[in-house]
Design a protein around this motif. Structure first.
Motif, PDB file in Angstrom:
ATOM      1  N   CYS A   1     -48.378 -45.095 -15.836  1.00 19.10           N
ATOM      2  CA  CYS A   1     -46.956 -45.122 -15.531  1.00 19.10           C
ATOM      3  C   CYS A   1     -46.245 -43.897 -16.085  1.00 19.10           C
ATOM      4  CB  CYS A   1     -46.344 -46.396 -16.080  1.00 19.10           C
ATOM      5  SG  CYS A   1     -46.906 -46.710 -17.750  1.00 19.10           S
ATOM      6  N   HIS A   2     -47.001 -42.821 -16.331  1.00 20.70           N
ATOM      7  CA  HIS A   2     -46.455 -41.558 -16.837  1.00 20.70           C
ATOM      8  C   HIS A   2     -47.448 -40.469 -16.466  1.00 20.70           C
ATOM      9  CE1 HIS A   2     -49.266 -43.071 -19.874  1.00 20.70           C
ATOM     10  NE2 HIS A   2     -49.633 -41.812 -19.911  1.00 20.70           N
TER      11      HIS A   2
ATOM     12  N   ASN B   1     -39.898 -44.130 -14.688  1.00 13.83           N
ATOM     13  CA  ASN B   1     -40.125 -44.972 -15.860  1.00 13.83           C
ATOM     14  C   ASN B   1     -39.334 -44.338 -17.011  1.00 13.83           C
ATOM     15  OD1 ASN B   1     -41.195 -46.184 -18.170  1.00 13.83           O
ATOM     16  ND2 ASN B   1     -43.329 -45.849 -17.609  1.00 13.83           N
TER      17      ASN B   1
ATOM     18  N   CYS C   1     -42.554 -44.549 -21.350  1.00 13.94           N
ATOM     19  CA  CYS C   1     -43.588 -43.664 -21.899  1.00 13.94           C
ATOM     20  C   CYS C   1     -43.547 -42.202 -21.441  1.00 13.94           C
ATOM     21  CB  CYS C   1     -44.983 -44.245 -21.794  1.00 13.94           C
ATOM     22  SG  CYS C   1     -45.334 -45.045 -20.268  1.00 13.94           S
TER      23      CYS C   1
HETATM   24 ZN    ZN Z   1     -46.978 -44.853 -19.130  1.00 11.36          ZN
END
Ligand code: ZN
Ligand code: MG
Length: 222
Positions: A94-95, A123, A126
């Motif tokens: 998610c990054h 997001n 993170c």
């Molecule tokens: Zn992430």
């Protein structure tokens, strides 16, 4: 155990990010890491931003998403080189991590590029923790998200160099209190510039573009 593992992952990433930074410095390319929650309007802002930078500033883009090439398909229409990263090949992160950015950057010829924009995965958590070797970090917050986001995700607002408050064209239809969000941003990061703009109408774009061009210039003479 888990905390130790996270620290290890981050220190490996930091080492790789430093190598990226050296690589980008040699190429004299300013690297901008653009972050936000999903749907804040990063891609729409980039479409309009790239159009205003061309032909003066040669730009390339790396787009990160978990799935789909939708954003890259939109950005390629601006005529600049675009590389899409789909993180589902790397476990659906998610990054964007530094090594993933480096792989994508090696698919681009950066010799005559002055600005490399990395559109991170949507997001607010993170991506703020993962250095990718960028020079400048930008957070986009749209007025549909609520005034408390800077207080809920303080790290993101602390590590960024500028904030874009997007979708201002919607303000007349919302209960969003702009003064409150500005106050909340200042509470987390007092001197950070905040550019109020609308990717739809392009209102407010000139100050943002001027700031960005200035950052590119500084890098050129570094
Ligand atoms: Zn992430
Ligand atoms: Mg996008």
């Amino acid at each position: 155990m888990e905390v130790k593992l996270v620290k290890k992952v981050l220190s490996v990433n930091d080492t790789m990010a430093q190598q990226n930074r050296q690589f980008f410095l040699e190429k004299k390319v300013l690297v901008l890491n653009m972050m936000s929650s999903p749907g804040a309007g990063k891609t729409a802002i980039l479409e309009k931003t790239i159009k205003r930078l061309l032909p003066e500033i040669k730009t390339a883009v790396i787009v990160g998403d978990i799935c789909t090439t939708n954003d890259a398909d939109r950005l390629i229409k601006t005529g600049v080189p675009v590389v899409q990263i789909c993180t589902d090949q790397f476990g659906g992160d998610c990054h964007l991590a530094a090594h993933v950015v480096r792989n994508a950057a090696s698919d681009l010829n950066l010799d005559h590029v002055q600005l490399l924009i990395v559109e991170n995965v949507g997001n607010l958590v993170c991506p703020a923790e993962f250095d990718i070797g960028e020079d400048v970090r930008i957070v986009v917050l749209s007025v549909t998200e609520g005034e408390d986001k800077p207080l809920k995700y303080p790290l993101m607002f602390r590590v960024c160099d500028a904030a874009l408050l997007n979708k201002t064209d919607l303000l007349p239809y919302l209960d969003f209190d702009k003064e409150t969000v500005l106050k909340n941003i200042r509470q987390i990061h007092p001197d950070m510039p905040v550019f109020e703009l609308s990717a739809k109408t392009e209102e407010g774009f000139s100050d943002w573009i001027e700031w960005l061009k200035n950052e590119v210039e500084k890098k050129r003479y570094e």
